[in-house]
Scaffold this motif. Structure first.
Motif, short mmCIF file in Angstrom:
data_model
loop_
_atom_site.label_atom_id
_atom_site.label_comp_id
_atom_site.label_asym_id
_atom_site.label_seq_id
_atom_site.Cartn_x
_atom_site.Cartn_y
_atom_site.Cartn_z
N GLY A 100 0.80 -1.23 0.00
CA GLY A 100 0.00 0.00 0.00
C GLY A 100 0.83 1.28 0.00
N LEU A 101 2.05 1.20 -0.52
CA LEU A 101 2.96 2.35 -0.48
C LEU A 101 3.54 2.61 -1.88
CD1 LEU A 101 4.74 1.48 2.89
CD2 LEU A 101 3.13 3.36 2.51
N ALA A 102 2.64 2.87 -2.81
CA ALA A 102 3.07 3.01 -4.20
C ALA A 102 3.90 4.26 -4.44
CB ALA A 102 1.84 3.02 -5.12
N GLY A 103 3.79 5.24 -3.53
CA GLY A 103 4.58 6.45 -3.69
C GLY A 103 6.05 6.28 -3.36
N LEU A 104 6.35 5.20 -2.67
CA LEU A 104 7.72 4.97 -2.18
C LEU A 104 8.68 4.62 -3.30
CD1 LEU A 104 9.20 4.78 0.55
CD2 LEU A 104 8.57 2.36 0.63
N ARG A 105 8.19 3.95 -4.35
CA ARG A 105 8.97 3.49 -5.49
C ARG A 105 10.01 2.46 -5.07
NH1 ARG A 105 5.85 3.27 -8.00
NH2 ARG A 105 6.84 3.24 -10.01
#
Lengths: 336, 336
Positions: B203-208
């Motif tokens: 759930g942390l797609a912004g982390l890359r």
């Protein structure tokens, strides 16, 4: 006592190698081996989307706007964001057919590696006038590690000459934030591509944010296509946006770096080192026993940058806290 | 009322496009257009180094260890970390000379784009047996958007056949975390490269953060060289390490996703949609008025994924909070 050149790490900041060599835990090091501002931009609180959502176009557009303002990039130039200046260095060489590449040396070694890996014929030089204008010229301005500064007007003329013959001038401005008057970003000349690093001046090298600025639209599109979508993380977009928009912090930091750099130079000169160059983010010194100093400082948990091919050079980054300044000063006086 | 296919965004998650189309501020959207877990891994407190220092080898090694453990990667395979699964999709096609590439379709469109951009001859297919084993076969397992699952033993046999003829099978396991028994990571067959995405299940797609797993050592080294040093940010290394090491969270999340997915399927079926596939992170449905539903939901601030070439398909991601579930259920009942 001198370390053989082959044992030197290729970059600063490699605390794992330092720990392996000197047997001190990673948390115990004073790392002066890089040119990263030890007083980072204060982290803003991050919105949830920065972590949880795919980086969106609105966030990308906000970073673009803030960076263009901070770097005075004209509308005629493209600005391409990537996950670090290194990511741009990695991709650029693949956008041209193999050919002659001249790199003004000595400098950051990753340029040579990247162009050579892509099959180009790489040579080092000290005079940009000797470079083949049908090929590529790479220079770092101000240069790392010696702080050499290239005159803006000369660089514009150089880029024009390369543009006229199908060549390209790569201007790596990784350490240019303290010197906005030296940056080519406001001019963005044809025939040139300018690389910027966010992490050094803003002290957030772990964030991975770099920018390319160029008026060469074909190159810009090719670079963008190579990087693909979501090339920059949500946290990097949010923090980069806040930091680039904060001109007051940047101006205060420029002044603080000048003062800290003067202090570092005085400390080093007082300890018998000869200053031979640098920027406000690092100082390059010469000492006949540079390798022994590197070893002695390492034994005391202070990591500085030594150079495989210049055995009498050392590069010192800035200490941050009072404790770190004291630790460096004591190390330099106690072991003479 | 139906949108012309050309107006459809190429990906889910594009709230800027949704805002432009439906005139609702970005913060007001219920974004169900992706397959990202709406209940992210709880962010650990990050050490200062994660932000301020260049990502170090110790942090990279820690992520490597945790990811290998979580995915059961054997020591015989290389694990390469990048700033997102997309970054790996971007680079892979440049590591082979142009040749035949078969992509099992319909699927995530970035594979086609990336291989075509690198000059390969790309064709779609539905049967892996029809692919040229001297070239490349790309498949997503489980597939996005239809959830098609490829049998592990068949994939191993396929990879062996490709390996014997100089070919390569790319297995994109972006949505495989809920199904560890389906993953090829523990087998890491010759002739195969497996791509993993961190951001969807966690759930942390912004982390890359993305990973490649392969026993093809030459390919692994070439990929590593393309990405270069510091390819993953400090926050991604620290959070990825914590999350991959947390097997209890992963197991509880797998169970929670099964329950949430069943609920979503019931809501959609109850509203007259026919479930035709999916994973526990998204459901693919068919409806004769799918485009009108897409438009109506958009008008109410609920973004789902429509498909340019399958006008009767919609893909729904999972709502997270009670309020979001209510919002979806109300939208689906109020506008019939």
């Amino acid at each position: 006592m001198s370390a053989p050149p082959a044992a030197l790490p290729p970059h600063g900041g490699d605390l794992a190698a330092a720990t392996a060599r000197w047997g001190r835990p990673a948390g115990d090091w004073l790392d002066l081996s890089t040119g990263i501002n030890p007083t980072p931009y204060p982290l803003p609180s991050l919105p949830d989307w920065a972590w949880s959502h795919l980086p969106g176009r609105a966030a990308e557009a906000a970073l673009d706007t803030a960076a263009r303002q901070a770097l005075a990039v004209p509308d005629t130039a493209a600005l391409i964001a990537a996950s670090g200046g290194q990511a741009l260095i990695q991709q650029l060489p693949w956008l041209r057919s193999p050919g002659p590449v001249t790199i003004l040396a000595p400098t950051y070694d990753e340029h040579r590696r990247a162009w050579a890996a892509a099959g180009h014929q790489v040579q080092g030089a000290t005079d940009p006038a000797t470079a083949d204008p049908t090929g590529v010229l790479v220079l770092v301005n101000p240069n790392n590690p010696d702080g050499r500064i290239f005159d803006r007007a000369s660089l514009v003329a150089l880029a024009a000459r390369f543009a006229a013959q199908g060549g390209l001038v790569v201007i790596d401005e990784a350490f240019a934030d303290p010197y906005p008057d030296q940056s080519l970003c406001p001019l963005a000349p044809r025939g040139g591509v300018i690389l910027r690093s966010f992490g050094k001046f803003y002290g957030l090298a772990g964030l991975r944010l770099g920018l390319a600025v160029t008026a060469e639209t074909t190159l810009a599109e090719a670079l963008r296509a190579r990087l693909g979508p979501w090339a920059v993380s949500g946290p990097a977009l949010a923090i980069g946006n806040a930091a680039y928009a904060d001109s007051a912090w940047a101006e205060a930091t420029r002044q603080a770096l000048v003062a800290a750099s003067s202090r570092l130079d005085a400390v080093l000169t007082g300890a018998g080192f000869e200053r031979i160059g640098g920027t406000v983010l690092f100082t390059l010194v010469r000492h006949p026993k540079a390798r022994e100093w590197w070893e002695r400082l390492g034994q005391q948990g202070i990591l500085v940058r030594a150079f495989a091919e210049q055995s009498d050079w050392l590069r010192f980054g800035l200490p941050g806290s009072t404790a770190d300044w004291n630790r460096l000063e004591q190390a330099l006086t106690s072991v003479q």
